[in-house]
Design a protein around this motif. Structure first.
Motif, PDB file in Angstrom:
ATOM      1  N   PRO A 240     -14.310 -61.077 -27.596  1.00  0.00           N
ATOM      2  CA  PRO A 240     -14.628 -61.989 -26.967  1.00  0.00           C
ATOM      3  C   PRO A 240     -12.724 -62.428 -26.636  1.00  0.00           C
ATOM      4  N   ASN A 241     -11.595 -61.830 -26.321  1.00  0.00           N
ATOM      5  CA  ASN A 241     -10.374 -61.910 -25.514  1.00  0.00           C
ATOM      6  C   ASN A 241     -10.345 -62.138 -24.714  1.00  0.00           C
ATOM      7  N   PRO A 242      -9.985 -62.516 -23.052  1.00  0.00           N
ATOM      8  CA  PRO A 242      -9.761 -63.200 -22.059  1.00  0.00           C
ATOM      9  C   PRO A 242      -9.243 -62.418 -21.049  1.00  0.00           C
ATOM     10  N   GLY A 243      -8.782 -61.137 -21.769  1.00  0.00           N
ATOM     11  CA  GLY A 243      -8.309 -60.133 -20.938  1.00  0.00           C
ATOM     12  C   GLY A 243      -8.662 -59.889 -19.652  1.00  0.00           C
ATOM     13  N   MET A 244      -9.990 -59.064 -19.184  1.00  0.00           N
ATOM     14  CA  MET A 244     -10.151 -58.719 -18.764  1.00  0.00           C
ATOM     15  C   MET A 244     -10.277 -59.696 -17.614  1.00  0.00           C
ATOM     16  N   ILE A 245     -11.488 -60.868 -18.235  1.00  0.00           N
ATOM     17  CA  ILE A 245     -11.055 -62.141 -17.019  1.00  0.00           C
ATOM     18  C   ILE A 245      -9.756 -62.545 -16.484  1.00  0.00           C
ATOM     19  N   LEU A 246      -8.777 -62.371 -17.047  1.00  0.00           N
ATOM     20  CA  LEU A 246      -7.986 -63.003 -16.237  1.00  0.00           C
ATOM     21  C   LEU A 246      -7.243 -61.796 -15.757  1.00  0.00           C
ATOM     22  N   GLN A 247      -7.841 -61.049 -16.011  1.00  0.00           N
ATOM     23  CA  GLN A 247      -6.323 -59.785 -15.069  1.00  0.00           C
ATOM     24  C   GLN A 247      -7.452 -59.690 -13.454  1.00  0.00           C
ATOM     25  N   ALA A 248      -8.784 -60.289 -13.947  1.00  0.00           N
ATOM     26  CA  ALA A 248      -8.966 -60.428 -12.666  1.00  0.00           C
ATOM     27  C   ALA A 248      -8.768 -61.640 -11.841  1.00  0.00           C
ATOM     28  N   LEU A 249      -8.684 -63.029 -12.768  1.00  0.00           N
ATOM     29  CA  LEU A 249      -8.412 -63.946 -11.471  1.00  0.00           C
ATOM     30  C   LEU A 249      -6.905 -63.733 -11.496  1.00  0.00           C
ATOM     31  N   ALA A 250      -6.248 -62.887 -12.245  1.00  0.00           N
ATOM     32  CA  ALA A 250      -4.886 -62.899 -11.437  1.00  0.00           C
ATOM     33  C   ALA A 250      -5.142 -61.397 -10.257  1.00  0.00           C
ATOM     34  N   GLU A 251      -5.941 -60.278  -9.790  1.00  0.00           N
ATOM     35  CA  GLU A 251      -5.937 -59.493  -8.964  1.00  0.00           C
ATOM     36  C   GLU A 251      -6.538 -60.215  -7.647  1.00  0.00           C
ATOM     37  N   TRP A 252      -7.302 -61.114  -7.829  1.00  0.00           N
ATOM     38  CA  TRP A 252      -8.651 -61.479  -6.653  1.00  0.00           C
ATOM     39  C   TRP A 252      -8.155 -62.716  -6.368  1.00  0.00           C
ATOM     40  N   PRO A 253      -8.944 -63.591  -5.599  1.00  0.00           N
ATOM     41  CA  PRO A 253      -8.449 -65.205  -4.612  1.00  0.00           C
ATOM     42  C   PRO A 253      -9.489 -65.413  -5.228  1.00  0.00           C
ATOM     43  N   ILE A 254      -9.695 -65.956  -6.777  1.00  0.00           N
ATOM     44  CA  ILE A 254     -11.190 -66.034  -7.454  1.00  0.00           C
ATOM     45  C   ILE A 254     -10.874 -68.076  -7.363  1.00  0.00           C
ATOM     46  N   ASP A 255     -11.873 -68.234  -7.033  1.00  0.00           N
ATOM     47  CA  ASP A 255     -12.042 -69.743  -7.122  1.00  0.00           C
ATOM     48  C   ASP A 255     -12.813 -69.784  -8.776  1.00  0.00           C
ATOM     49  N   ARG A 256     -11.904 -69.817  -9.735  1.00  0.00           N
ATOM     50  CA  ARG A 256     -12.264 -70.446 -11.229  1.00  0.00           C
ATOM     51  C   ARG A 256     -13.184 -71.441 -11.210  1.00  0.00           C
ATOM     52  N   GLU A 257     -13.544 -72.551 -10.471  1.00  0.00           N
ATOM     53  CA  GLU A 257     -14.635 -73.381 -11.143  1.00  0.00           C
ATOM     54  C   GLU A 257     -15.599 -73.357 -10.444  1.00  0.00           C
ATOM     55  N   ALA A 258     -15.619 -72.619  -9.711  1.00  0.00           N
ATOM     56  CA  ALA A 258     -17.329 -72.281  -9.047  1.00  0.00           C
ATOM     57  C   ALA A 258     -17.130 -70.694  -9.547  1.00  0.00           C
ATOM     58  N   SER A 259     -16.831 -69.838 -10.691  1.00  0.00           N
ATOM     59  CA  SER A 259     -17.039 -69.088 -11.218  1.00  0.00           C
ATOM     60  C   SER A 259     -17.851 -68.983 -12.062  1.00  0.00           C
ATOM     61  N   PHE A 260     -18.847 -68.381 -12.849  1.00  0.00           N
ATOM     62  CA  PHE A 260     -19.112 -68.531 -13.948  1.00  0.00           C
ATOM     63  C   PHE A 260     -19.373 -66.395 -14.794  1.00  0.00           C
ATOM     64  N   LEU A 261     -19.834 -66.028 -15.971  1.00  0.00           N
ATOM     65  CA  LEU A 261     -20.421 -64.611 -16.758  1.00  0.00           C
ATOM     66  C   LEU A 261     -21.744 -64.909 -17.007  1.00  0.00           C
ATOM     67  N   VAL A 262     -21.972 -64.151 -16.936  1.00  0.00           N
ATOM     68  CA  VAL A 262     -23.251 -63.874 -17.657  1.00  0.00           C
ATOM     69  C   VAL A 262     -22.982 -63.166 -18.652  1.00  0.00           C
ATOM     70  N   GLY A 263     -23.107 -63.251 -19.936  1.00  0.00           N
ATOM     71  CA  GLY A 263     -23.088 -62.091 -21.070  1.00  0.00           C
ATOM     72  C   GLY A 263     -24.148 -62.408 -21.669  1.00  0.00           C
ATOM     73  N   ASP A 264     -24.443 -61.112 -22.547  1.00  0.00           N
ATOM     74  CA  ASP A 264     -25.483 -61.192 -23.740  1.00  0.00           C
ATOM     75  C   ASP A 264     -25.453 -61.591 -25.098  1.00  0.00           C
ATOM     76  N   LYS A 265     -23.645 -61.354 -24.822  1.00  0.00           N
ATOM     77  CA  LYS A 265     -23.203 -61.683 -26.083  1.00  0.00           C
ATOM     78  C   LYS A 265     -22.606 -62.984 -26.269  1.00  0.00           C
ATOM     79  N   PRO A 266     -22.578 -63.843 -27.849  1.00  0.00           N
ATOM     80  CA  PRO A 266     -21.443 -64.589 -28.111  1.00  0.00           C
ATOM     81  C   PRO A 266     -19.931 -64.760 -27.690  1.00  0.00           C
ATOM     82  N   SER A 267     -19.645 -63.072 -27.660  1.00  0.00           N
ATOM     83  CA  SER A 267     -18.536 -62.752 -27.279  1.00  0.00           C
ATOM     84  C   SER A 267     -18.042 -62.767 -25.917  1.00  0.00           C
TER      85      SER A 267
END
Length: 176
Positions: free
Chosen positions: A115-142
């Motif tokens: 559940p740590n956010p490292g992979m998402i934070l890395q992507a946010l740093a490396e790509w021109p991502i609009d965080r507010e308009a983005s979302f994640l689809v997961g299958d686990k609470p983590s």
């Protein structure tokens, strides 16, 4: 140098969202796409979204398979998607685990591992991502916790057809 315009990103967990979770999937022979997954990726691609996979892969740290198997599987996924006119812009994986017998992958609280956010934070740093308009689809609470900790909204996928699920949640973008 101009700054590229920000784009929304669809963050996807892999096992259980893009493919059937059969436990430590690392060989193409064991890989089965979730119904609607390829169409979902293509829909978001056409709408101008980035599509980014964030996947825990503790099987590497546990010594079940080498990291090269993860890269090879992701390459096969890319090839399959390309045949359907779709693409994943980036894959991030976390091979670390607190109890990994492989010392190089042992960490008491791996920053990349959900559940740590490292992979998402890395992507946010490396790509021109609009965080507010983005979302994640997961299958686990983590998965959802990692997204929340990265400041990205999320939705819990319980199985079935991924595209139909996102349509029912009013999360599919208008076709571009």
């Amino acid at each position: 140098m101009s700054v590229p315009p920000l784009k929304p990103a669809l963050f996807l967990d892999r096992d259980g969202v893009l493919n059937e979770d059969r436990g430590f999937v690392h060989r193409w022979e064991d890989f089965v796409w979730i119904e609607g997954a390829i169409e979902t990726v293509a829909t978001f691609n056409r709408a101008g979204w980035l599509v980014i996979v964030v996947t825990n892969q503790s099987g590497v740290g546990r010594g079940y398979y080498p990291e090269s198997d993860v890269f090879a599987l992701h390459d096969r996924m890319r090839e399959d998607l390309a045949r359907a006119g779709a693409r994943i812009d980036a894959f991030y994986h976390a091979p670390q685990h607190p109890e990994a017998p492989v010392e190089a992958y042992r960490h008491p609280d791996p920053p990349l591992r959900k559940p740590n956010p490292g992979m998402i934070l890395q992507a946010l740093a490396e790509w021109p991502i609009d965080r507010e308009a983005s979302f994640l689809v997961g299958d686990k609470p983590s998965d959802l916790e990692a997204a929340m900790r990265a400041g990205v909204r999320s939705v819990l996928f319980g199985g079935g057809n991924l595209k139909a699920f996102l349509a029912a949640e009013a999360l599919l973008p208008p076709s571009g």
